[in-house]
Scaffold this motif. Structure first.
Motif, short mmCIF file in Angstrom:
data_model
loop_
_atom_site.label_atom_id
_atom_site.label_comp_id
_atom_site.label_asym_id
_atom_site.label_seq_id
_atom_site.Cartn_x
_atom_site.Cartn_y
_atom_site.Cartn_z
N ARG A 218 49.06 43.53 34.70
CA ARG A 218 48.81 42.80 33.36
C ARG A 218 48.21 41.40 33.15
O ARG A 218 47.37 41.26 32.40
N ARG A 219 48.37 40.61 34.27
CA ARG A 219 47.75 39.44 34.26
C ARG A 219 46.29 39.44 34.32
O ARG A 219 45.37 39.05 33.74
N MET A 220 45.84 40.52 35.26
CA MET A 220 44.27 40.83 35.34
C MET A 220 43.91 41.49 34.07
O MET A 220 42.65 41.17 33.85
N LEU A 221 44.57 42.61 33.51
CA LEU A 221 43.98 42.99 32.44
C LEU A 221 43.86 42.08 31.36
O LEU A 221 42.71 42.31 30.59
N THR A 222 44.70 41.16 31.02
CA THR A 222 44.63 40.11 29.89
C THR A 222 43.52 39.25 30.13
O THR A 222 42.60 38.91 29.17
N ALA A 223 43.11 38.95 31.44
CA ALA A 223 42.00 38.00 31.75
C ALA A 223 40.60 38.89 31.64
O ALA A 223 39.81 38.43 30.85
N ILE A 224 40.84 40.18 31.84
CA ILE A 224 39.58 41.20 31.71
C ILE A 224 39.27 41.15 30.17
O ILE A 224 37.97 41.27 29.87
N ALA A 225 40.22 41.53 29.57
CA ALA A 225 40.00 41.57 28.17
C ALA A 225 39.57 40.04 27.23
O ALA A 225 39.04 40.07 26.11
N ASN A 226 39.62 39.21 28.07
CA ASN A 226 39.03 37.91 27.27
C ASN A 226 37.62 37.68 27.14
O ASN A 226 36.85 38.09 28.20
N PRO A 227 37.14 37.93 26.23
CA PRO A 227 35.66 37.87 25.92
C PRO A 227 34.81 36.87 26.55
O PRO A 227 33.55 37.10 26.81
N HIS A 228 35.55 35.67 27.18
CA HIS A 228 34.70 34.72 27.85
C HIS A 228 34.60 35.31 29.30
O HIS A 228 33.43 34.62 30.02
N LEU A 229 35.39 35.74 29.94
CA LEU A 229 35.01 36.18 31.31
C LEU A 229 33.96 37.33 31.60
O LEU A 229 33.86 38.33 30.80
N ASP A 230 33.22 36.80 32.35
CA ASP A 230 31.89 37.71 32.78
C ASP A 230 31.85 38.47 34.06
O ASP A 230 31.65 39.38 34.23
N ILE A 231 32.74 37.75 35.16
CA ILE A 231 32.61 38.28 36.45
C ILE A 231 34.06 38.05 37.00
O ILE A 231 34.66 36.94 36.86
N LEU A 232 34.69 39.23 37.61
CA LEU A 232 35.98 39.13 38.07
C LEU A 232 35.84 38.58 39.67
O LEU A 232 35.32 39.29 40.40
N GLY A 233 36.30 37.56 39.89
CA GLY A 233 35.96 36.93 41.42
C GLY A 233 36.89 37.38 42.45
O GLY A 233 38.20 37.84 42.04
N HIS A 234 36.35 37.33 43.49
CA HIS A 234 37.45 37.78 44.79
C HIS A 234 38.89 38.56 44.18
O HIS A 234 39.75 37.90 44.68
N CYS A 235 38.66 39.69 43.99
CA CYS A 235 39.83 40.41 43.11
C CYS A 235 41.22 40.63 43.87
O CYS A 235 42.31 40.59 43.25
N THR A 236 41.13 40.86 45.25
CA THR A 236 42.36 40.97 46.09
C THR A 236 42.91 39.73 46.47
O THR A 236 44.09 39.63 47.00
N GLY A 237 42.03 38.70 46.63
CA GLY A 237 42.49 37.32 47.34
C GLY A 237 42.69 37.39 48.64
O GLY A 237 43.24 36.39 49.32
N ARG A 238 42.38 38.44 49.25
CA ARG A 238 42.85 38.64 50.77
C ARG A 238 41.78 37.78 51.78
O ARG A 238 40.72 37.26 51.38
N MET A 239 42.55 37.40 52.68
CA MET A 239 41.55 36.42 53.89
C MET A 239 41.62 37.46 54.94
O MET A 239 42.87 37.75 55.70
#
Ligand code: ZN
Ligand code: ZN
Length: 356
Positions: A218-239
């Motif tokens: 939900r959190r990611m979908l909300t961000a992706i729908a935000n018209p200001h967001l251009d690029i989704l950074g390091h999406c899994t956060g893994r190290m």
């Protein structure tokens, strides 16, 4: 007069050491020597080199002094020659082609947040790499451990970037941007108006990485729908590995060098949303991140997503890490035309402006 520039040689060495993941103190020795000598008149540097008095200066040791002397004598410093000789670039053809197609980098940090170098130095390193542009994406306010920029500091940075651009070689552009935190509710951690002013907005999850799958989705979908967001950074956060040697230090985010598993989300839904809203999925080149993993790159490719192959560089030498991202992208069959940073700066900015 020497045909070589000793300061350029010192910086070149620092760059190569950084790129090879050498220990920070070794890199710093060359950078601080360059800084010390850069503050002196060239004639004084030459005179000190001639009389063996370079090492009396703070920040200049035996090794760096020898490099300067060799360089002033018009020779390629032995130290540099050795580095160049052992430099291995084993990219297979597809990865090399993809790397060649890249014109810029959309995710980089400076010492305004948790990077180790001033904006000018990052930009000059990008110029040297042959980039046409570099997007400066320092962190947003909530990421206090990384000295995230408040709206006020970001506004100041925008003025500074404009001034830096004036001084950079023509044909190269330092673009404005941010790596904005995707907050728990999916909103973006910066003033809307300010986000609208920036050339490129990278959004990343840095907190609550253990959120359950439904909440993270939900959190990611909300961000992706935000018209200001251009690029989704390091999406899994893994190290995937502890931080490479030489990457820790004052310019880096402490010693949180543990490995970390991927955060869980519905990747089909997230990538479908990225494709729908035309948000590019970042292929983060950092060796300790390698994010997203290859199976997710393939999934995003099938979903029709665009990509950005970025370094997330926190130091100048790290700007050359794009080849790691290119290797992974090439292994997954990502074509250059799907990668937004194969575009010119004009096209990139037109794309981001059209989206917000
Ligand atoms: Zn990040
Ligand atoms: Zn970053």
């Amino acid at each position: 007069m020497s045909a070589r520039d000793p300061l350029a040689d010192l910086r070149r060495i620092a760059f190569l050491l950084e790129r090879a993941n050498e220990a920070t103190y070794r890199v710093r020795a060359f950078r601080s020597a360059a800084k010390t000598l850069g503050a002196l008149p060239a004639a004084e540097v030459a005179e000190r080199a001639r009389t063996g008095k370079l090492t009396e200066l703070s920040g200049v040791g035996d090794v760096t002094a020898r490099c300067v002397a060799e360089s002033l004598a018009g020779e390629e410093p032995v130290y540099l020659r050795r580095l160049l000789a052992t430099e291995g670039t084993d990219l297979d053809e597809a990865a090399a082609k993809l790397r060649d197609a890249l014109r810029g980098d959309c995710h980089t940090h400076s010492d305004w947040s948790d990077g180790g170098s001033p904006i000018e130095e990052m930009a000059l390193a990008a110029v040297e790499l042959g980039h046409e542009y570099m997007v400066l994406t320092d962190h947003s306010p909530r990421l206090t451990v990384a000295r995230g920029l408040t709206a006020e500091r970001l506004r100041k940075q925008l003025d500074h970037v404009a001034a830096v651009n004036e001084a950079l070689p023509k044909g190269f552009r330092l673009l404005t941007g941010i790596e904005v935190d995707i907050l728990a509710d999916g909103s973006l951690d910066q003033d809307e108006k300010l986000l609208a002013r920036l050339d490129v907005v990278v959004g990343s999850v840095h907190s609550g990485l253990n959120d359950d799958r439904a909440k993270m989705t939900r959190r990611m979908l909300t961000a992706i729908a935000n018209p200001h967001l251009d690029i989704l950074g390091h999406c899994t956060g893994r190290m995937v590995s502890s931080r490479p040697a030489g990457v820790t230090g004052p310019g880096d985010r402490g010693h949180r060098a543990r490995t970390r598993k991927e955060s869980e989300f519905d990747a089909d839904a997230v990538f479908a949303a990225c494709a729908e809203h035309d948000v590019a999925v970042e292929i983060n080149s950092r060796p300790e991140r390698q994010d997203p993993p290859k199976r997710l790159i393939r999934l995003a490719l099938e979903a029709g997503c665009r990509f950005a192959i970025d370094t997330d560089a926190h130091a100048p030498g790290q700007l050359d890490w794009q080849r790691f991202g290119c290797e992974r992208a090439a292994l997954c069959g990502v074509p250059a035309k799907r990668v937004v940073n194969t575009w010119t700066a004009d096209r990139l900015v037109k794309w981001t402006a059209g989206r917000s």
